[in-house]
Design a protein around this motif. Sequence first.
Motif, PDB file in Angstrom:
ATOM      1  N   VAL A 125      16.110   7.005 -22.190  1.00  0.00           N
ATOM      2  CA  VAL A 125      14.676   7.093 -22.469  1.00  0.00           C
ATOM      3  C   VAL A 125      13.890   6.177 -21.539  1.00  0.00           C
ATOM      4  N   LEU A 126      14.392   4.974 -21.314  1.00  0.00           N
ATOM      5  CA  LEU A 126      13.715   4.046 -20.410  1.00  0.00           C
ATOM      6  C   LEU A 126      13.556   4.658 -19.016  1.00  0.00           C
ATOM      7  N   GLY A 127      14.539   5.447 -18.593  1.00  0.00           N
ATOM      8  CA  GLY A 127      14.468   6.089 -17.284  1.00  0.00           C
ATOM      9  C   GLY A 127      13.411   7.171 -17.195  1.00  0.00           C
ATOM     10  N   GLN A 128      12.874   7.594 -18.351  1.00  0.00           N
ATOM     11  CA  GLN A 128      11.840   8.626 -18.376  1.00  0.00           C
ATOM     12  C   GLN A 128      10.430   8.034 -18.463  1.00  0.00           C
ATOM     13  N   LEU A 129      10.342   6.709 -18.423  1.00  0.00           N
ATOM     14  CA  LEU A 129       9.047   6.049 -18.547  1.00  0.00           C
ATOM     15  C   LEU A 129       8.463   5.709 -17.179  1.00  0.00           C
ATOM     16  N   LEU A 130       7.158   5.742 -17.092  1.00  0.00           N
ATOM     17  CA  LEU A 130       6.452   5.345 -15.875  1.00  0.00           C
ATOM     18  C   LEU A 130       5.311   4.424 -16.258  1.00  0.00           C
ATOM     19  N   ALA A 131       5.311   3.217 -15.713  1.00  0.00           N
ATOM     20  CA  ALA A 131       4.197   2.283 -15.900  1.00  0.00           C
ATOM     21  C   ALA A 131       3.156   2.540 -14.818  1.00  0.00           C
ATOM     22  N   VAL A 132       1.896   2.528 -15.222  1.00  0.00           N
ATOM     23  CA  VAL A 132       0.775   2.766 -14.309  1.00  0.00           C
ATOM     24  C   VAL A 132      -0.192   1.600 -14.474  1.00  0.00           C
ATOM     25  N   ARG A 133      -0.237   0.749 -13.480  1.00  0.00           N
ATOM     26  CA  ARG A 133      -1.055  -0.472 -13.539  1.00  0.00           C
ATOM     27  C   ARG A 133      -2.351  -0.247 -12.766  1.00  0.00           C
ATOM     28  N   LEU A 134      -3.440  -0.060 -13.501  1.00  0.00           N
ATOM     29  CA  LEU A 134      -4.749   0.146 -12.886  1.00  0.00           C
ATOM     30  C   LEU A 134      -5.368  -1.213 -12.595  1.00  0.00           C
ATOM     31  N   HIS A 135      -5.643  -1.470 -11.323  1.00  0.00           N
ATOM     32  CA  HIS A 135      -6.231  -2.751 -10.898  1.00  0.00           C
ATOM     33  C   HIS A 135      -7.747  -2.697 -11.052  1.00  0.00           C
ATOM     34  N   LEU A 136      -8.276  -3.632 -11.828  1.00  0.00           N
ATOM     35  CA  LEU A 136      -9.717  -3.719 -12.033  1.00  0.00           C
ATOM     36  C   LEU A 136     -10.356  -4.750 -11.112  1.00  0.00           C
ATOM     37  N   ASP A 137      -9.535  -5.448 -10.329  1.00  0.00           N
ATOM     38  CA  ASP A 137      -9.988  -6.399  -9.305  1.00  0.00           C
ATOM     39  C   ASP A 137      -9.078  -6.241  -8.098  1.00  0.00           C
ATOM     40  N   ASN A 138      -9.549  -6.701  -6.939  1.00  0.00           N
ATOM     41  CA  ASN A 138      -8.652  -6.791  -5.794  1.00  0.00           C
ATOM     42  C   ASN A 138      -7.546  -7.802  -6.113  1.00  0.00           C
ATOM     43  N   CYS A 139      -6.330  -7.471  -5.726  1.00  0.00           N
ATOM     44  CA  CYS A 139      -5.201  -8.375  -5.956  1.00  0.00           C
ATOM     45  C   CYS A 139      -4.601  -8.726  -4.603  1.00  0.00           C
ATOM     46  N   ASP A 140      -4.825  -9.974  -4.162  1.00  0.00           N
ATOM     47  CA  ASP A 140      -4.295 -10.400  -2.867  1.00  0.00           C
ATOM     48  C   ASP A 140      -3.146 -11.389  -3.076  1.00  0.00           C
ATOM     49  N   ALA A 141      -2.681 -11.964  -1.993  1.00  0.00           N
ATOM     50  CA  ALA A 141      -1.500 -12.835  -2.050  1.00  0.00           C
ATOM     51  C   ALA A 141      -1.756 -14.150  -2.763  1.00  0.00           C
ATOM     52  N   THR A 142      -3.046 -14.485  -3.005  1.00  0.00           N
ATOM     53  CA  THR A 142      -3.347 -15.795  -3.580  1.00  0.00           C
ATOM     54  C   THR A 142      -3.453 -15.796  -5.101  1.00  0.00           C
ATOM     55  N   ASN A 143      -3.562 -14.615  -5.725  1.00  0.00           N
ATOM     56  CA  ASN A 143      -3.763 -14.648  -7.174  1.00  0.00           C
ATOM     57  C   ASN A 143      -2.603 -14.025  -7.956  1.00  0.00           C
ATOM     58  N   GLY A 144      -1.404 -14.442  -7.559  1.00  0.00           N
ATOM     59  CA  GLY A 144      -0.203 -14.121  -8.324  1.00  0.00           C
ATOM     60  C   GLY A 144       0.133 -12.659  -8.427  1.00  0.00           C
ATOM     61  N   PRO A 145       0.220 -11.922  -7.306  1.00  0.00           N
ATOM     62  CA  PRO A 145       0.506 -10.490  -7.367  1.00  0.00           C
ATOM     63  C   PRO A 145       1.911 -10.208  -7.883  1.00  0.00           C
ATOM     64  N   LEU A 146       2.103  -8.979  -8.314  1.00  0.00           N
ATOM     65  CA  LEU A 146       3.428  -8.553  -8.765  1.00  0.00           C
ATOM     66  C   LEU A 146       4.398  -8.537  -7.586  1.00  0.00           C
ATOM     67  N   ARG A 147       5.633  -8.967  -7.860  1.00  0.00           N
ATOM     68  CA  ARG A 147       6.728  -8.854  -6.896  1.00  0.00           C
ATOM     69  C   ARG A 147       7.771  -7.921  -7.487  1.00  0.00           C
ATOM     70  N   ILE A 148       8.258  -7.013  -6.657  1.00  0.00           N
ATOM     71  CA  ILE A 148       9.218  -6.006  -7.114  1.00  0.00           C
ATOM     72  C   ILE A 148      10.470  -6.080  -6.253  1.00  0.00           C
ATOM     73  N   SER A 149      11.621  -5.913  -6.892  1.00  0.00           N
ATOM     74  CA  SER A 149      12.887  -5.811  -6.168  1.00  0.00           C
ATOM     75  C   SER A 149      13.251  -4.326  -6.083  1.00  0.00           C
ATOM     76  N   PRO A 150      13.004  -3.687  -4.941  1.00  0.00           N
ATOM     77  CA  PRO A 150      13.139  -2.225  -4.834  1.00  0.00           C
ATOM     78  C   PRO A 150      14.532  -1.725  -5.177  1.00  0.00           C
ATOM     79  N   ARG A 151      14.552  -0.535  -5.751  1.00  0.00           N
ATOM     80  CA  ARG A 151      15.780   0.226  -6.052  1.00  0.00           C
ATOM     81  C   ARG A 151      16.588  -0.331  -7.221  1.00  0.00           C
TER      82      ARG A 151
END
Length: 218
Positions: A120-146
């Motif tokens: 079931v977890l594999g069938q989920l998709l998170a959609v993060r709508l940004h309401l502000d610009n997110c640059d490198a200085t304000n703690g952006p998300l980091r992802i480990s691909p694959r």
Amino acid sequence: MNLQEHGYSILPTKIPGETLNTLRDTLFQDDSAGERCLLDHPTVREIALVLKRKLASTGHLPSEAVAIQAIAFDKTPATNWKVAWHQDLMFPFACKVETANFDLPTLKQGVHYARPPASVLGQLLAVRLHLDNCDATNGPLRISPRTHHAGILQTDTIPEHVATHGETICLAKEGEVLLMRPLVLHASSRATEPKHRRILHLVYHSGEPIQEPWHRAI
């Protein structure tokens, strides 16, 4: 990036500025890092349906997908938190789960949560709508691909998976969405220059109806 292969992707939405303003004005409080279970909020419900249609048109979601979770959170000088590497595993249900492989039942603010099975977890998709610009200085998300391809991970193996797959910093502009498989490893650091980083985080389920009813299904 390819969502299926890498576990994440960033897309524009063209959501009107006045709608983003409404979300900013109604979902956030200065003394709070965020709010859960927002699918009863009229504007959030509207946005959930708009995004579902947009993502169905691009092939990222089937038309029968349902939104099952909505969370709003912000990272400001007062709520400048750090999040260690993890997968999103716990989701809200209408009642306490009883079906096999739905694990770790808990209650948060009167809502039942549990960990669905990996299928079931594999069938989920998170959609993060940004309401502000997110640059490198304000703690952006980091992802480990694959890393979503490995299923539910034991906590003590997470550093090894990150070392193997590396990490990507996910920057985004106001109005863009970051699509993410909840099983992909992700983290965020404290902001070095704290300012608003408001996110409306929606989760959609794309599979057949499951044995346990979601808290909401829009």
